[in-house]
Design a protein around this motif. Structure first.
Motif, mmCIF file in Angstrom:
data_model
loop_
_atom_site.group_PDB
_atom_site.id
_atom_site.type_symbol
_atom_site.label_atom_id
_atom_site.label_comp_id
_atom_site.label_asym_id
_atom_site.label_seq_id
_atom_site.Cartn_x
_atom_site.Cartn_y
_atom_site.Cartn_z
ATOM 1 N N ASP A 85 0.841 -1.192 0.000
ATOM 2 C CA ASP A 85 0.000 0.000 0.000
ATOM 3 C C ASP A 85 0.879 1.245 0.000
ATOM 4 N N THR A 86 0.609 2.178 -0.894
ATOM 5 C CA THR A 86 1.302 3.459 -0.926
ATOM 6 C C THR A 86 0.302 4.542 -1.314
ATOM 7 N N THR A 87 0.689 5.784 -1.071
ATOM 8 C CA THR A 87 -0.094 6.897 -1.593
ATOM 9 C C THR A 87 0.459 7.261 -2.969
ATOM 10 N N GLY A 88 -0.382 7.902 -3.800
ATOM 11 C CA GLY A 88 -0.021 8.092 -5.194
ATOM 12 C C GLY A 88 0.534 9.461 -5.523
ATOM 13 N N LEU A 89 0.634 9.704 -6.821
ATOM 14 C CA LEU A 89 1.184 10.955 -7.346
ATOM 15 C C LEU A 89 0.381 12.151 -6.853
ATOM 16 N N CYS A 90 -0.924 12.092 -6.969
ATOM 17 C CA CYS A 90 -1.821 13.098 -6.383
ATOM 18 C C CYS A 90 -2.642 12.360 -5.331
ATOM 19 N N PRO A 91 -2.180 12.343 -4.093
ATOM 20 C CA PRO A 91 -2.815 11.500 -3.071
ATOM 21 C C PRO A 91 -4.305 11.804 -2.907
ATOM 22 N N LEU A 92 -5.061 10.747 -2.699
ATOM 23 C CA LEU A 92 -6.501 10.874 -2.480
ATOM 24 C C LEU A 92 -6.872 10.735 -1.014
ATOM 25 N N ASP A 93 -5.931 10.260 -0.205
ATOM 26 C CA ASP A 93 -6.200 10.129 1.220
ATOM 27 C C ASP A 93 -4.918 10.329 2.007
ATOM 28 N N THR A 94 -5.062 10.494 3.317
ATOM 29 C CA THR A 94 -3.915 10.679 4.196
ATOM 30 C C THR A 94 -3.303 9.321 4.544
ATOM 31 N N PHE A 95 -2.173 9.363 5.231
ATOM 32 C CA PHE A 95 -1.570 8.115 5.692
ATOM 33 C C PHE A 95 -2.531 7.361 6.616
#
Length: 266
Positions: A85-95
């Motif tokens: 699981d990682t956040t993306g280029l334009c994150p949609l959610d917080t950690f």
């Protein structure tokens, strides 16, 4: 202002792509209250690494928040840790998996392309230009990717992280001898736990710009924020803790620059 940059004289560039806190008004208007604390920022690294300019290193620090666009992700949004699981280029959610956007207002493909051009590209152009300048001047250069993270983030890993997490894309982004001299300083200090190419192997910048074959050696240091700050809001800087880790950071950066200078002169 897209970034904060100062040119130095050593064969060393310290890059801080996640320290930015600015969010343009048009983007902020689409976000949820969860975005306001900007909890996933690499807080206070410009202050923690303030000595870098004094020793002659070049420094490059982000202005825009990673919630706008993540400067350490590839432009095509490829997952750098397949299967994890990682956040993306334009994150949609917080950690913490809190949505960053109001329903129906997440960035579409056109908006992502706009942000790449406006906010992502300028940082990477400045990074490439400075690495090129230092390489021409010294013959070899170290790119030090400075990052920090809360010591416990259940979404991404179990338990508490080691204090100092070094990454070199499993040895591909820098000469192993560079990693050895840097981690030797950390081990000699003895106060902090360390890991090398564990959970953090280096992100897009480390993996893309680290090209040992042409003389650019990149490594990433992901520090637990517990080593220098309060990990809960309002995320205060702790001068007492920072004063303990800063001398080690300085020794490691000086060791990296010294290694590059010796190799470049060879």
């Amino acid at each position: 202002m897209d970034f904060h940059f100062e040119a130095g004289t050593l064969p060393l560039l310290v890059s801080m792509p996640h320290v930015g806190t600015a969010i343009p008004d048009d983007i902020a208007a689409a976000m949820t209250p969860a975005a306001l604390p900007k909890a996933d920022t690499d807080w206070h690294l410009r202050e923690l690494y303030g000595f870098a300019r004094d020793i002659g290193a070049s420094t490059l620090a982000a202005h825009w928040s990673r919630y706008v666009i993540d400067l350490n992700r590839p432009a095509d949004n490829t997952n750098l840790y397949p299967g994890q699981d990682t956040t993306g280029l334009c994150p949609l959610d917080t950690f913490g998996r809190e949505p960053l956007y109001q329903p129906g207002r997440a960035p579409d493909d056109a908006e992502v392309r706009r942000r790449l051009a406006l906010y992502w590209q300028p940082y990477h152009e400045r990074l490439r230009a400075e690495l090129g300048r230092l390489l021409d001047r010294h013959g070899r250069v170290v790119l030090w990717e400075a990052h920090s993270i809360a010591s416990v983030v259940p979404r991404f890993f179990e338990g508490k992280l080691p204090d100092l997490n070094f990454g070199s894309a499993d040895g591909a982004s820098c000469d192993p001898a560079l990693m050895d001299v840097v981690t030797a300083a950390a081990r000699a200090d003895g106060r902090y736990t360390i890991a090398v190419n564990g959970r953090f192997k280096g992100g897009h910048i480390t993996r893309t710009h680290g090209r040992p074959g042409v003389g650019i050696h990149a490594l990433q240091l992901e520090m637990c924020q517990s080593t220098y700050m309060d990990e809960t809001a309002p995320f205060g800087y702790r001068p007492d803790l920072a004063a303990q880790v800063q001398p080690l950071l300085r020794r490691m950066l000086e060791a990296a620059a010294g290694w590059a200078g010796e190799r470049g002169a060879a």
